[in-house]
Design a protein around this motif. Sequence first.
Motif, PDB file in Angstrom:
ATOM      1  N   THR A 161      39.822 -14.645  61.472  1.00  0.00           N
ATOM      2  CA  THR A 161      40.703 -15.207  60.498  1.00  0.00           C
ATOM      3  C   THR A 161      42.085 -15.290  61.078  1.00  0.00           C
ATOM      4  O   THR A 161      42.333 -14.396  61.892  1.00  0.00           O
ATOM      5  CB  THR A 161      40.619 -14.254  59.076  1.00  0.00           C
ATOM      6  N   LEU A 283      32.461  -3.575  60.432  1.00  0.00           N
ATOM      7  CA  LEU A 283      32.755  -3.407  59.028  1.00  0.00           C
ATOM      8  C   LEU A 283      31.950  -2.321  58.441  1.00  0.00           C
ATOM      9  O   LEU A 283      32.253  -1.828  57.303  1.00  0.00           O
ATOM     10  CB  LEU A 283      32.689  -4.762  58.340  1.00  0.00           C
ATOM     11  N   HIS A 289      36.277  -1.852  57.094  1.00  0.00           N
ATOM     12  CA  HIS A 289      36.543  -2.930  56.039  1.00  0.00           C
ATOM     13  C   HIS A 289      38.108  -2.768  55.763  1.00  0.00           C
ATOM     14  O   HIS A 289      38.759  -3.694  55.673  1.00  0.00           O
ATOM     15  CB  HIS A 289      35.825  -3.022  54.961  1.00  0.00           C
ATOM     16  N   GLU A 290      38.341  -1.405  55.489  1.00  0.00           N
ATOM     17  CA  GLU A 290      40.065  -1.396  55.249  1.00  0.00           C
ATOM     18  C   GLU A 290      40.905  -1.593  56.205  1.00  0.00           C
ATOM     19  O   GLU A 290      42.052  -1.949  55.928  1.00  0.00           O
ATOM     20  CB  GLU A 290      39.925   0.308  54.554  1.00  0.00           C
ATOM     21  N   ARG A 292      40.641  -3.878  58.662  1.00  0.00           N
ATOM     22  CA  ARG A 292      40.625  -5.126  58.781  1.00  0.00           C
ATOM     23  C   ARG A 292      41.602  -5.694  57.511  1.00  0.00           C
ATOM     24  O   ARG A 292      42.645  -6.522  58.026  1.00  0.00           O
ATOM     25  CB  ARG A 292      39.372  -5.962  58.733  1.00  0.00           C
ATOM     26  N   ASP A 293      41.596  -5.289  56.237  1.00  0.00           N
ATOM     27  CA  ASP A 293      42.536  -5.789  55.473  1.00  0.00           C
ATOM     28  C   ASP A 293      43.770  -5.306  55.624  1.00  0.00           C
ATOM     29  O   ASP A 293      44.888  -6.025  55.401  1.00  0.00           O
ATOM     30  CB  ASP A 293      41.680  -5.258  54.126  1.00  0.00           C
ATOM     31  N   TRP A 294      43.917  -4.170  56.325  1.00  0.00           N
ATOM     32  CA  TRP A 294      45.277  -3.864  56.704  1.00  0.00           C
ATOM     33  C   TRP A 294      45.999  -4.480  57.700  1.00  0.00           C
ATOM     34  O   TRP A 294      47.247  -4.861  57.441  1.00  0.00           O
ATOM     35  CB  TRP A 294      45.198  -2.267  57.243  1.00  0.00           C
ATOM     36  N   VAL A 296      45.401  -7.689  58.406  1.00  0.00           N
ATOM     37  CA  VAL A 296      45.915  -8.999  57.571  1.00  0.00           C
ATOM     38  C   VAL A 296      47.109  -8.680  56.779  1.00  0.00           C
ATOM     39  O   VAL A 296      47.936  -9.778  56.895  1.00  0.00           O
ATOM     40  CB  VAL A 296      44.424  -9.465  56.881  1.00  0.00           C
ATOM     41  N   ALA A 297      47.177  -7.593  56.026  1.00  0.00           N
ATOM     42  CA  ALA A 297      48.286  -7.700  55.137  1.00  0.00           C
ATOM     43  C   ALA A 297      49.676  -7.408  55.848  1.00  0.00           C
ATOM     44  O   ALA A 297      50.412  -8.102  55.497  1.00  0.00           O
ATOM     45  CB  ALA A 297      47.914  -6.183  54.362  1.00  0.00           C
ATOM     46  N   ARG A 300      50.604 -10.880  57.066  1.00  0.00           N
ATOM     47  CA  ARG A 300      51.134 -11.651  56.121  1.00  0.00           C
ATOM     48  C   ARG A 300      52.772 -11.194  55.955  1.00  0.00           C
ATOM     49  O   ARG A 300      53.472 -12.214  55.844  1.00  0.00           O
ATOM     50  CB  ARG A 300      50.488 -11.298  54.686  1.00  0.00           C
TER      51      ARG A 300
END
Length: 312
Positions: A161, A283, A289-290, A292-294, A296-297, A300
């Motif tokens: 991503t 993941l 998973h967490e 990866r989300d961090w 990405v966050a 941003r």
Amino acid sequence: MTDERLKAIPLKSLQAFEAVGRCGGVTAAALDLSVSPGAISQQIRKIESFLGISLLERSGRTVELTAWGRLYHQEISKGFEQFALAQQLLEKARNETALVLSALSSVVNKWIGRRIFDWQALHPDVPVRIIGRDREPRIGFDDVDFRVSYGSDVLQHEHYTELFRDWVVPACSPALMQDRAHAARDLFEQPLLHVEWERHFTPYPSWADFAAKAGVSFDASTPGLSFTLSSSAIDAAVNKRGVVLAQLSMISDELEAQTLVIPVDMRIALRESYFLAWDRAALQKPHGHEFRDWLVAISRQQAVASAPKSIL
């Protein structure tokens, strides 16, 4: 041939012969195994003596596998491939609870290597291993769970991503340009530090690009010091060696500590974005998973911090 005779063949000799066949010659095999060509030849003669056949055809300085040698190499190569696979599986098992993140060297040095402490504060019991290297790993084969890539390099991976598009801005030590208002043309009176990435990347924004945007004349043939690593150019600027077009993501700590200042806030976007790729199995790891989300966050957040306010 008896089992006893087969058992007597030294593994070191087999390793030497496998390397010769794989690398295409004695000298190349010696480099691969970090030994002398003489040592390789000695091991080959030893294995030929055990087998009672010639494995190599020698012609001057060159060697080729004989018909027997090709047949033998084809079979023993399978064993060495299994050795390599066993080592990879062991490494993966040893690190199965750790989250392994690979990123470009400058990204590790100046961005994620700094931000990772925020993750650690939130998850002190989750081990993370960070690898800084510019060559893309083989996700799913190498011991890597996540990879921060730049531009089209991410297309080598299956799952990915976009993270953020970074911007560059002139930066230098406050000792080089005092804390007052400056015009863009003032920068060209200082030593200019250049970033020239490896050729497979799209070009890094240049001082010629900056001059064109600022409407300032600039001789692109003017000599200057160039760096292939953005982080090295930034370090040179901190050490009062000149002005650099620095990525905003990589100088936040220096700006806060006032070891760098932005004399003219005129920003140029990188030609491509950073991306995050991952192994799907990562993941399934605890907190994978967490994590990866961090990533990405915070990316941003970095996109907002790097971009000029006028385009937000």
